[in-house]
Scaffold this motif. Structure first.
Motif, short mmCIF file in Angstrom:
data_model
loop_
_atom_site.label_atom_id
_atom_site.label_comp_id
_atom_site.label_asym_id
_atom_site.label_seq_id
_atom_site.Cartn_x
_atom_site.Cartn_y
_atom_site.Cartn_z
N PRO A 31 31.25 46.49 32.08
CA PRO A 31 30.13 47.32 31.60
C PRO A 31 29.92 48.58 32.43
O PRO A 31 29.67 49.66 31.89
CB PRO A 31 28.93 46.38 31.69
N THR A 32 30.04 48.46 33.74
CA THR A 32 29.88 49.62 34.62
C THR A 32 31.02 50.61 34.42
O THR A 32 30.79 51.83 34.38
CB THR A 32 29.82 49.18 36.09
N ILE A 33 32.22 50.12 34.27
CA ILE A 33 33.38 50.99 34.05
C ILE A 33 33.24 51.73 32.73
O ILE A 33 33.50 52.94 32.65
CB ILE A 33 34.68 50.17 34.10
N VAL A 34 32.81 51.04 31.68
CA VAL A 34 32.62 51.67 30.37
C VAL A 34 31.53 52.75 30.46
O VAL A 34 31.70 53.85 29.94
CB VAL A 34 32.27 50.61 29.30
N ALA A 35 30.42 52.44 31.12
CA ALA A 35 29.34 53.42 31.26
C ALA A 35 29.81 54.64 32.04
O ALA A 35 29.48 55.78 31.69
CB ALA A 35 28.15 52.78 31.96
N PHE A 36 30.59 54.43 33.09
CA PHE A 36 31.10 55.55 33.89
C PHE A 36 32.07 56.40 33.07
O PHE A 36 32.02 57.63 33.11
CB PHE A 36 31.78 55.02 35.15
N ARG A 38 32.22 56.69 29.82
CA ARG A 38 31.51 57.36 28.72
C ARG A 38 30.55 58.42 29.23
O ARG A 38 29.97 59.16 28.46
CB ARG A 38 30.74 56.35 27.88
N LYS A 39 30.34 58.49 30.57
CA LYS A 39 29.47 59.47 31.21
C LYS A 39 28.04 59.37 30.69
O LYS A 39 27.42 60.37 30.33
CB LYS A 39 30.01 60.89 31.04
N VAL A 40 27.53 58.15 30.65
CA VAL A 40 26.15 57.97 30.21
C VAL A 40 25.20 58.34 31.34
O VAL A 40 25.58 58.38 32.51
CB VAL A 40 25.89 56.53 29.71
N GLU A 41 23.96 58.61 31.01
CA GLU A 41 23.00 59.08 32.00
C GLU A 41 22.59 58.00 32.99
O GLU A 41 22.31 58.29 34.13
CB GLU A 41 21.76 59.63 31.30
N ARG A 42 22.52 56.77 32.58
CA ARG A 42 22.00 55.70 33.43
C ARG A 42 23.11 54.78 33.95
O ARG A 42 23.00 53.56 33.91
CB ARG A 42 20.97 54.90 32.65
N VAL A 43 24.17 55.37 34.49
CA VAL A 43 25.29 54.59 35.02
C VAL A 43 24.82 53.70 36.17
O VAL A 43 25.20 52.52 36.25
CB VAL A 43 26.44 55.50 35.49
N ALA A 44 23.98 54.24 37.05
CA ALA A 44 23.51 53.47 38.21
C ALA A 44 22.69 52.26 37.77
O ALA A 44 22.84 51.16 38.33
CB ALA A 44 22.70 54.36 39.14
N ALA A 45 21.83 52.43 36.79
CA ALA A 45 21.01 51.32 36.31
C ALA A 45 21.87 50.26 35.63
O ALA A 45 21.66 49.05 35.83
CB ALA A 45 19.94 51.83 35.35
N ILE A 46 22.85 50.69 34.85
CA ILE A 46 23.75 49.74 34.20
C ILE A 46 24.58 49.01 35.25
O ILE A 46 24.78 47.80 35.18
CB ILE A 46 24.65 50.47 33.17
N GLY A 47 25.04 49.74 36.25
CA GLY A 47 25.80 49.12 37.34
C GLY A 47 24.97 48.12 38.12
O GLY A 47 25.45 47.05 38.49
N ALA A 48 23.70 48.47 38.39
CA ALA A 48 22.83 47.54 39.12
C ALA A 48 22.58 46.27 38.30
O ALA A 48 22.64 45.16 38.84
CB ALA A 48 21.50 48.23 39.44
N LEU A 49 22.32 46.43 37.01
CA LEU A 49 22.13 45.27 36.15
C LEU A 49 23.40 44.42 36.13
O LEU A 49 23.32 43.19 36.26
CB LEU A 49 21.77 45.70 34.73
N ASN A 50 24.53 45.08 36.03
CA ASN A 50 25.81 44.37 36.00
C ASN A 50 26.05 43.59 37.29
O ASN A 50 26.47 42.43 37.25
CB ASN A 50 26.92 45.38 35.75
#
Length: 104
Positions: A31-36, A38-50
């Protein structure tokens, strides 16, 4: 002979175990790799949740869905890489900005 059969088997086993750990970590952080990527705005939040609740299946699925559902951040592109300016409506992610209508 340089290596005995046991040493070769041990090396192969160690390599296979290392590859297994690498692919398990890649799947866990998907999930963090996909968010990174895709250059989404909340990569850090998604990474923290992950990282924090991704060990539960529900937390991992939530982070993955969030990474896919989040819109990529877009900025106006200044040129097309060849020095020619693009239309002011074109953004880096390829989406066109809506036209503003002015009233007199």
């Amino acid at each position: 002979m340089l290596f005995t059969g046991e040493e070769v088997e041990s090396g192969i086993r160690s390599f296979a175990l290392g590859a297994l750990y690498f692919f398990a970590a890649a799947i866990y952080l998907l999930p963090t790799i996909v968010a990174f990527q895709r250059k989404v705005e909340r990569v850090a939040a998604i990474g923290a949740l992950n990282l924090l609740v991704g060990w539960t299946f529900l937390g991992w699925v939530a982070a993955f869905v969030w990474a896919l559902a989040e819109r990529p951040r877009c900025r106006k592109a200044s040129n097309n890489g060849f020095g020619r300016p693009l239309s002011p409506r074109v953004t880096e992610c390829g989406a066109a900005l809506p036209l503003l209508k002015y009233r007199n």
